[in-house]
Write a protein that holds these residues in place. Structure first.
Motif, PDB file in Angstrom:
ATOM      1  N   THR B   4      26.255   3.057   1.377  1.00 42.24           N
ATOM      2  CA  THR B   4      25.505   2.818   0.156  1.00 42.24           C
ATOM      3  C   THR B   4      24.852   4.114  -0.312  1.00 42.24           C
ATOM      4  N   TYR B   5      24.285   4.064  -1.506  1.00 40.59           N
ATOM      5  CA  TYR B   5      23.609   5.226  -2.085  1.00 40.59           C
ATOM      6  C   TYR B   5      22.542   5.776  -1.136  1.00 40.59           C
ATOM      7  N   THR B   6      21.718   4.872  -0.593  1.00 39.72           N
ATOM      8  CA  THR B   6      20.646   5.284   0.322  1.00 39.72           C
ATOM      9  C   THR B   6      21.213   5.872   1.615  1.00 39.72           C
ATOM     10  N   GLN B   7      22.295   5.247   2.104  1.00 41.44           N
ATOM     11  CA  GLN B   7      22.899   5.743   3.339  1.00 41.44           C
ATOM     12  C   GLN B   7      23.445   7.160   3.168  1.00 41.44           C
ATOM     13  N   VAL B   8      23.964   7.455   1.975  1.00 43.30           N
ATOM     14  CA  VAL B   8      24.463   8.807   1.728  1.00 43.30           C
ATOM     15  C   VAL B   8      23.319   9.813   1.834  1.00 43.30           C
ATOM     16  N   TRP B   9      22.157   9.459   1.244  1.00 39.10           N
ATOM     17  CA  TRP B   9      20.994  10.346   1.359  1.00 39.10           C
ATOM     18  C   TRP B   9      20.588  10.539   2.818  1.00 39.10           C
ATOM     19  N   LEU B  10      20.607   9.440   3.573  1.00 38.33           N
ATOM     20  CA  LEU B  10      20.261   9.523   4.985  1.00 38.33           C
ATOM     21  C   LEU B  10      21.203  10.499   5.704  1.00 38.33           C
ATOM     22  N   LEU B  11      22.505  10.351   5.412  1.00 41.52           N
ATOM     23  CA  LEU B  11      23.501  11.233   6.022  1.00 41.52           C
ATOM     24  C   LEU B  11      23.223  12.693   5.671  1.00 41.52           C
ATOM     25  N   ILE B  12      22.922  12.954   4.398  1.00 41.87           N
ATOM     26  CA  ILE B  12      22.689  14.330   3.949  1.00 41.87           C
ATOM     27  C   ILE B  12      21.505  14.945   4.697  1.00 41.87           C
ATOM     28  N   PHE B  13      20.390  14.188   4.810  1.00 42.88           N
ATOM     29  CA  PHE B  13      19.211  14.757   5.478  1.00 42.88           C
ATOM     30  C   PHE B  13      19.441  14.931   6.979  1.00 42.88           C
ATOM     31  N   CYS B  14      20.186  13.994   7.580  1.00 45.28           N
ATOM     32  CA  CYS B  14      20.507  14.156   9.003  1.00 45.28           C
ATOM     33  C   CYS B  14      21.382  15.391   9.222  1.00 45.28           C
ATOM     34  N   LEU B  15      22.364  15.596   8.325  1.00 48.20           N
ATOM     35  CA  LEU B  15      23.233  16.765   8.420  1.00 48.20           C
ATOM     36  C   LEU B  15      22.422  18.052   8.324  1.00 48.20           C
ATOM     37  N   ALA B  16      21.485  18.077   7.367  1.00 48.33           N
ATOM     38  CA  ALA B  16      20.674  19.280   7.170  1.00 48.33           C
ATOM     39  C   ALA B  16      19.822  19.556   8.404  1.00 48.33           C
ATOM     40  N   ALA B  17      19.197  18.503   8.953  1.00 49.90           N
ATOM     41  CA  ALA B  17      18.329  18.673  10.121  1.00 49.90           C
ATOM     42  C   ALA B  17      19.142  19.125  11.328  1.00 49.90           C
ATOM     43  N   MET B  18      20.302  18.512  11.517  1.00 40.73           N
ATOM     44  CA  MET B  18      21.157  18.852  12.654  1.00 40.73           C
ATOM     45  C   MET B  18      21.616  20.311  12.572  1.00 40.73           C
ATOM     46  N   THR B  19      22.045  20.727  11.380  1.00 44.29           N
ATOM     47  CA  THR B  19      22.519  22.105  11.212  1.00 44.29           C
ATOM     48  C   THR B  19      21.400  23.099  11.484  1.00 44.29           C
ATOM     49  N   ALA B  20      20.205  22.811  10.941  1.00 41.76           N
ATOM     50  CA  ALA B  20      19.067  23.716  11.137  1.00 41.76           C
ATOM     51  C   ALA B  20      18.718  23.815  12.620  1.00 41.76           C
ATOM     52  N   LEU B  21      18.763  22.693  13.306  1.00 48.96           N
ATOM     53  CA  LEU B  21      18.432  22.674  14.735  1.00 48.96           C
ATOM     54  C   LEU B  21      19.421  23.526  15.533  1.00 48.96           C
ATOM     55  N   ILE B  22      20.724  23.323  15.265  1.00 48.41           N
ATOM     56  CA  ILE B  22      21.746  24.073  16.011  1.00 48.41           C
ATOM     57  C   ILE B  22      21.612  25.576  15.748  1.00 48.41           C
TER      58      ILE B  22
END
Lengths: 227, 105
Positions: B4-22
């Protein structure tokens, strides 16, 4: 003394900006193709653009997208993306001793790493020129953002992107970086070894793992002295 | 599309956080230390191995299988041009044109 090193830093930064331009041009088209594919996968224009802006990791973005395109969920998409990003772990470890400052400052500087900036900032003696790295990343960040906006807005007009041959961009991008790294016999041999390890692991591990596993070939440096 | 629209946003923020962490992990854990000679010898070789693996997987693999296609030819032509010191942008353009051309046939 301080002034001299400031001048050196500014010079390295400017040199980085210039050497980042060709990669930035290529990055624009890569990111545009991401924007197109993201729209097709159901992202809004804003969502596709924000992804490029705050994730800024091409292979991870494409990996996540390919998972959700075939119906995978968020955990599967995140896993695929993390595996593609795993190489930044190796790159960050290599870069770490070249970054000054406390942990928070080093963490922030580490965000500037992209494949091309990391490779170009590599001095060839195990150290990195961090200002060159920052400089190389700046133009690429700009075009990465602009490219995804462009692709997301105008992508509908392009139709089937596979037909356009855009998937040939990524390998050429990496190839140009690789050729610059083949300085001597040792680096050529580890490149062959890394490529073979990655290729051998493709059928038996998820995408991304072969790349990380290939980096272990560099451990040959422990036993063999490279010039 | 299953998100869903909200799930896409969730995915985007998780991706950003994961990349920054790595990207932060190496510099945080190993920064501010002396460079050991063995460490720099390994580091120097890391670039050719990682980049070679990226080239090989992006041109010869699709998901979990080996694959060769029109883009393999396009990249091979660009590889020759890169070797002859043509500019990166020109090489990319040729690779895309060759690939698209072969697919159009």
């Amino acid at each position: 003394m301080a002034a001299a090193s400031d001048e050196g830093a500014r010079e390295a930064f400017r040199r980085g900006l210039r050497s980042g331009v060709p990669f930035a041009v290529v990055g624009f088209f890569l990111s545009a193709s991401f924007g197109v594919l993201a729209r097709q996968a159901g992202f809004s224009v804003v969502q596709a653009s924000v992804t490029a802006m705050i994730v800024f990791a091409g292979s991870a973005q494409f990996a996540a997208l390919s998972v959700i395109t075939v119906g995978g969920g968020i955990p599967a998409a995140l896993t695929a993306a993390s595996l593609m990003n795993a190489r930044f772990l190796a790159m960050g470890i290599a870069l770490a001793p070249s970054l000054p400052g406390g942990p928070m400052k080093r963490a922030a500087q580490g965000q500037a790493v992209v494949d091309s900036s990391w490779a170009l900032a590599n001095r060839g003696d195990g150290t990195f020129d961090r200002w060159l790295l920052f400089g190389t990343t700046v133009p690429q960040y700009l075009t990465w953002t602009l490219g995804s906006v462009f692709g997301a807005v105008f992508g509908g007009a392009l139709g089937d992107t596979h037909r356009l041959g855009l998937d040939a961009i990524y390998p050429v991008f990496f190839l140009s970086l690789l050729i610059a790294e083949l300085r001597d016999a040792t680096s050529r041999w580890v490149a062959v070894g890394g490529g073979l390890v990655a290729l051998a692991l493709v059928p038996i591990s998820p995408p991304g793992v072969p790349i990380l596993a290939a980096s272990t070939v560099a451990l040959i440096g422990l036993v063999r002295r490279s010039r | 599309m299953t998100l869903t629209y909200t799930q896409v946003w969730l995915l985007i923020f998780c991706l950003a956080a994961m990349t920054a962490l790595i990207k932060a992990l190496g510099p945080v854990l190993l920064g501010g230390r002396e460079l050991r000679p063995w460490f720099s010898r390994v580091t120097v070789l890391m670039a050719p191995t990682l980049l070679s693996a990226l080239v090989v997987t992006s041109v010869l693999a699709a998901g979990r299988s080996w694959s060769v296609g029109a883009h393999t030819v396009g990249v091979a032509v660009a590889a020759l041009m890169l070797w002859r010191r043509c500019s990166l942008v020109l090489c990319v353009v040729v690779a895309v044109l060759v690939t698209a051309g072969l697919r159009a046939i």
